[in-house]
Design a protein around this motif. Structure first.
Motif, PDB file in Angstrom:
ATOM      1  N   SER A   1     -12.850   5.317   4.927  1.00 17.09           N
ATOM      2  CA  SER A   1     -11.569   4.214   4.772  1.00 17.09           C
ATOM      3  C   SER A   1     -11.292   3.958   3.398  1.00 17.09           C
ATOM      4  O   SER A   1     -12.273   3.498   2.773  1.00 17.09           O
ATOM      5  N   PHE A   2     -10.086   3.987   3.005  1.00 18.73           N
ATOM      6  CA  PHE A   2      -9.777   3.276   1.812  1.00 18.73           C
ATOM      7  C   PHE A   2      -8.084   3.199   1.653  1.00 18.73           C
ATOM      8  O   PHE A   2      -7.488   3.580   2.552  1.00 18.73           O
TER       9      PHE A   2
ATOM     10  N   ALA B   1     -10.481  13.085  13.214  1.00 20.31           N
ATOM     11  CA  ALA B   1     -10.464  11.745  13.666  1.00 20.31           C
ATOM     12  C   ALA B   1      -9.836  10.991  12.741  1.00 20.31           C
ATOM     13  O   ALA B   1     -10.018  11.085  11.497  1.00 20.31           O
ATOM     14  N   GLY B   2      -9.296   9.634  12.965  1.00 15.57           N
ATOM     15  CA  GLY B   2      -8.870   8.715  11.934  1.00 15.57           C
ATOM     16  C   GLY B   2      -7.332   8.985  11.694  1.00 15.57           C
ATOM     17  O   GLY B   2      -6.883   9.734  12.107  1.00 15.57           O
ATOM     18  N   SER B   3      -6.947   8.550  10.827  1.00 18.63           N
ATOM     19  CA  SER B   3      -5.287   8.545  10.438  1.00 18.63           C
ATOM     20  C   SER B   3      -5.115   8.485   8.916  1.00 18.63           C
ATOM     21  O   SER B   3      -5.956   7.843   8.180  1.00 18.63           O
TER      22      SER B   3
ATOM     23  N   ASP C   1       0.989  -0.913   0.047  1.00 17.89           N
ATOM     24  CA  ASP C   1       0.122  -0.057   0.001  1.00 17.89           C
ATOM     25  C   ASP C   1       0.970   1.077  -0.140  1.00 17.89           C
ATOM     26  O   ASP C   1       1.983   1.388   0.948  1.00 17.89           O
ATOM     27  N   ALA C   2       0.528   2.325  -0.950  1.00 19.04           N
ATOM     28  CA  ALA C   2       1.160   3.486  -0.708  1.00 19.04           C
ATOM     29  C   ALA C   2       0.493   4.590   0.176  1.00 19.04           C
ATOM     30  O   ALA C   2       1.238   5.345   0.705  1.00 19.04           O
ATOM     31  N   ILE C   3      -0.780   4.430   0.163  1.00 14.69           N
ATOM     32  CA  ILE C   3      -1.911   5.203   0.842  1.00 14.69           C
ATOM     33  C   ILE C   3      -2.833   4.353   1.710  1.00 14.69           C
ATOM     34  O   ILE C   3      -3.338   3.456   1.001  1.00 14.69           O
ATOM     35  N   VAL C   4      -2.874   4.828   3.057  1.00  9.66           N
ATOM     36  CA  VAL C   4      -3.833   4.053   3.762  1.00  9.66           C
ATOM     37  C   VAL C   4      -4.568   5.040   4.629  1.00  9.66           C
ATOM     38  O   VAL C   4      -4.125   5.776   5.284  1.00  9.66           O
ATOM     39  N   VAL C   5      -5.793   5.081   4.331  1.00  9.64           N
ATOM     40  CA  VAL C   5      -6.860   6.265   5.171  1.00  9.64           C
ATOM     41  C   VAL C   5      -7.826   5.190   5.829  1.00  9.64           C
ATOM     42  O   VAL C   5      -8.635   4.488   5.549  1.00  9.64           O
ATOM     43  N   SER C   6      -7.706   5.494   7.342  1.00 13.13           N
ATOM     44  CA  SER C   6      -8.426   4.821   8.186  1.00 13.13           C
ATOM     45  C   SER C   6      -9.353   5.489   9.028  1.00 13.13           C
ATOM     46  O   SER C   6      -8.821   6.589   9.836  1.00 13.13           O
ATOM     47  N   HIS C   7     -10.710   5.324   8.898  1.00 15.71           N
ATOM     48  CA  HIS C   7     -11.893   6.015   9.700  1.00 15.71           C
ATOM     49  C   HIS C   7     -11.631   7.545   9.809  1.00 15.71           C
ATOM     50  O   HIS C   7     -11.568   8.223  10.655  1.00 15.71           O
ATOM     51  N   LEU C   8     -11.326   8.228   8.498  1.00 16.76           N
ATOM     52  CA  LEU C   8     -10.916   9.487   8.415  1.00 16.76           C
ATOM     53  C   LEU C   8     -12.307  10.514   8.482  1.00 16.76           C
ATOM     54  O   LEU C   8     -13.137  10.349   7.794  1.00 16.76           O
ATOM     55  N   THR C   9     -12.275  11.181   9.444  1.00 13.32           N
ATOM     56  CA  THR C   9     -13.107  12.226   9.651  1.00 13.32           C
ATOM     57  C   THR C   9     -12.757  13.839   9.687  1.00 13.32           C
ATOM     58  O   THR C   9     -11.561  14.167  10.549  1.00 13.32           O
ATOM     59  N   LYS C  10     -13.389  14.609   9.269  1.00 14.92           N
ATOM     60  CA  LYS C  10     -12.975  16.178   9.330  1.00 14.92           C
ATOM     61  C   LYS C  10     -13.993  16.926   9.573  1.00 14.92           C
ATOM     62  O   LYS C  10     -14.993  16.896   8.583  1.00 14.92           O
ATOM     63  N   LYS C  11     -13.887  17.847  10.484  1.00 21.14           N
ATOM     64  CA  LYS C  11     -14.914  18.664  10.846  1.00 21.14           C
ATOM     65  C   LYS C  11     -14.523  20.160  10.787  1.00 21.14           C
ATOM     66  O   LYS C  11     -13.138  20.315  11.199  1.00 21.14           O
TER      67      LYS C  11
ATOM     68  N   LEU D   1      -7.989  15.410  -0.320  1.00 18.37           N
ATOM     69  CA  LEU D   1      -6.567  15.473  -0.949  1.00 18.37           C
ATOM     70  C   LEU D   1      -5.586  16.224   0.115  1.00 18.37           C
ATOM     71  O   LEU D   1      -4.510  15.931   0.395  1.00 18.37           O
ATOM     72  N   LYS D   2      -6.250  17.382   0.622  1.00 19.24           N
ATOM     73  CA  LYS D   2      -5.540  18.303   1.712  1.00 19.24           C
ATOM     74  C   LYS D   2      -5.052  17.270   2.764  1.00 19.24           C
ATOM     75  O   LYS D   2      -3.930  17.808   3.394  1.00 19.24           O
ATOM     76  N   LEU D   3      -5.886  16.387   3.245  1.00 20.48           N
ATOM     77  CA  LEU D   3      -5.413  15.577   4.266  1.00 20.48           C
ATOM     78  C   LEU D   3      -4.497  14.514   4.102  1.00 20.48           C
ATOM     79  O   LEU D   3      -3.638  14.276   4.969  1.00 20.48           O
ATOM     80  N   LEU D   4      -4.616  14.006   2.714  1.00 22.84           N
ATOM     81  CA  LEU D   4      -3.396  13.079   2.298  1.00 22.84           C
ATOM     82  C   LEU D   4      -2.018  13.916   2.355  1.00 22.84           C
ATOM     83  O   LEU D   4      -1.114  13.367   2.538  1.00 22.84           O
ATOM     84  N   THR D   5      -1.991  15.121   1.898  1.00 27.76           N
ATOM     85  CA  THR D   5      -0.922  15.746   1.766  1.00 27.76           C
ATOM     86  C   THR D   5      -0.465  16.626   3.051  1.00 27.76           C
ATOM     87  O   THR D   5       0.435  17.188   3.002  1.00 27.76           O
ATOM     88  N   LYS D   6      -1.215  16.381   4.100  1.00 33.73           N
ATOM     89  CA  LYS D   6      -0.926  16.956   5.303  1.00 33.73           C
ATOM     90  C   LYS D   6      -0.969  18.455   5.457  1.00 33.73           C
ATOM     91  O   LYS D   6      -0.294  19.177   6.203  1.00 33.73           O
TER      92      LYS D   6
END
Length: 245
Positions: A46-47, A80-82, A3-13, A69-74
């Motif tokens: 998650s994906f 919540a989530g990672s 895996d290059a990218i792992v998104v787990s239970h990602l939440t943004k408020k 995308l902005k969360l992936l690039t930090k």
């Protein structure tokens, strides 16, 4: 495949203020101005994406795809989530981000490439390739504030795809520019994808995604509505969009 990218239970408020006070004094005097609501833009998604895979993120405006995308690039961080991204990252999120308007195109190549982690020696070796790809030869020593939006995009794209990143993020950047340069960009993206670069693209152009990507993720109201082959996902998405018209 790893895996290059792992998104787990990602939440943004986000907090959205109705009438935010500009300073502490006004906050105290006008307490009602501090009223706000919390909006959930992404809701427990998650994906994962394999190395070398090209994936498109689709959805109507405000669905949460650019936030993803902005969360992936930090650029921003989750409520919540990672998010885990394995490998050297290059990104085209905001047109001309990182460019200094009073510096020349050549000087901005050095600044931008250094942000992506290249040494001066590495940039020296790639400089001609970047300039040639951008097609800005006669303008490369002009200040970038004199550039059109298309010229900005040419320079930004030329730098981003020449830093030899393992993961490339693109947000609607290919909507700018003439058809010939867009075709050149598509061909380059296919080339670096075939060499093993992981690509994630946010776009309203389903044709662009189908040309480059083997997978589409449809985000609807902050959740993943469908994830699969672009032709299948896009057919369902268009059917749903037509129902809104």
């Amino acid at each position: 495949m790893e895996d290059a990218i792992v998104v787990s239970h990602l939440t943004k408020k986000f907090k959205v203020y109705f009438d935010k006070a500009p300073n502490l004094k006004d906050k105290v005097l006008f307490l009602k101005r501090n009223r706000h609501e919390t909006r959930t833009v992404l809701d427990d998604i998650s994906f994962s994406i394999k190395k070398g895979q090209a994936v498109g993120l689709i959805g109507k405006n405000g669905c949460g795809k650019s936030t993803t995308l902005k969360l992936l690039t930090k650029i921003i961080y989750p409520s919540a989530g990672s998010v885990t991204v394995n490998g050297k990252v290059s990104a085209l999120i905001e047109l001309g981000a990182g460019f200094h308007p009073d510096m020349s195109g050549r000087e901005n190549i050095y600044i931008n490439a250094a942000i992506f982690g290249l040494t001066k020696k590495q940039i020296d070796a790639k400089l001609d390739d970047i300039i040639n790809f951008s097609g800005l030869g006669e303008y490369i020593d002009n200040p970038v504030r004199t550039y059109s939006s298309g010229m900005y995009m040419r320079l930004a794209f030329a730098v981003a795809i020449n830093v030899e990143a393992e993961v490339l993020f693109i947000d609607e950047i290919l909507a700018v520019g003439d058809a010939a340069f867009q075709e050149k960009c598509f061909n380059k993206l296919i080339e670096i994808r075939d060499k093993g670069t992981t690509i994630v693209i946010v776009s309203h152009s389903l044709g662009q995604i189908e040309k480059i990507c083997s997978r589409s993720i449809w985000i609807k109201d902050g959740k993943i509505q469908m994830d699969g082959a672009p032709a299948e996902v896009h057919a369902k998405y268009m059917e749903w969009m037509q129902g809104l018209a």
